[in-house]
Design a protein around this motif. Structure first.
Motif, PDB file in Angstrom:
ATOM      1  N   THR A   1       0.843  -1.192   0.000  1.00 54.53           N
ATOM      2  CA  THR A   1       0.000   0.000   0.000  1.00 54.53           C
ATOM      3  C   THR A   1       0.881   1.246   0.000  1.00 54.53           C
ATOM      4  N   LEU A   2       0.599   2.151  -0.906  1.00 56.69           N
ATOM      5  CA  LEU A   2       1.309   3.427  -0.982  1.00 56.69           C
ATOM      6  C   LEU A   2       0.280   4.541  -0.809  1.00 56.69           C
ATOM      7  N   ILE A   3       0.630   5.557  -0.035  1.00 61.18           N
ATOM      8  CA  ILE A   3      -0.299   6.654   0.230  1.00 61.18           C
ATOM      9  C   ILE A   3       0.342   7.960  -0.241  1.00 61.18           C
TER      10      ILE A   3
ATOM     11  N   SER B   1       4.965  12.610  -8.918  1.00 57.93           N
ATOM     12  CA  SER B   1       5.749  12.338  -7.714  1.00 57.93           C
ATOM     13  C   SER B   1       5.734  10.866  -7.316  1.00 57.93           C
ATOM     14  N   SER B   2       4.720  10.118  -7.696  1.00 57.97           N
ATOM     15  CA  SER B   2       4.614   8.722  -7.273  1.00 57.97           C
ATOM     16  C   SER B   2       5.274   7.743  -8.236  1.00 57.97           C
TER      17      SER B   2
ATOM     18  N   ILE C   1      -4.646   9.651  -1.586  1.00 63.08           N
ATOM     19  CA  ILE C   1      -4.901   8.613  -2.581  1.00 63.08           C
ATOM     20  C   ILE C   1      -4.126   7.385  -2.130  1.00 63.08           C
ATOM     21  N   TYR C   2      -4.836   6.288  -1.988  1.00 61.54           N
ATOM     22  CA  TYR C   2      -4.242   5.023  -1.584  1.00 61.54           C
ATOM     23  C   TYR C   2      -4.086   4.154  -2.823  1.00 61.54           C
TER      24      TYR C   2
END
Length: 64
Positions: A8-10, A25-26, A56-57
């Motif tokens: 999981t990335l937030i 950026s992600s 945003i997950y």
């Protein structure tokens, strides 16, 4: 038997005129996660993303 893993990335939204700031950026971090898991023998099986408030997950589902 298959093994499964979820990463999981937030990411948080910020006030900017650039509507794609989260994508920009992600991208690097997501690619690093993909490379890291691939070295360990995991394969990306699916993805999902959910927006909640200013966050945003992003869910990365891996299988081996």
């Amino acid at each position: 038997m298959a093994e499964y893993k979820v990463e999981t990335l937030i990411y948080y939204s910020k006030l900017t005129l650039d509507s794609k700031h989260i994508v920009k950026s992600s991208q690097k971090e997501i690619q690093e996660k993909l490379n890291e898991h691939a070295k360990e023998g995991w394969r990306l099986a699916s993805t999902d993303a959910v927006s909640f408030g200013a966050a945003i997950y992003i869910y990365l589902y891996f299988e081996k």
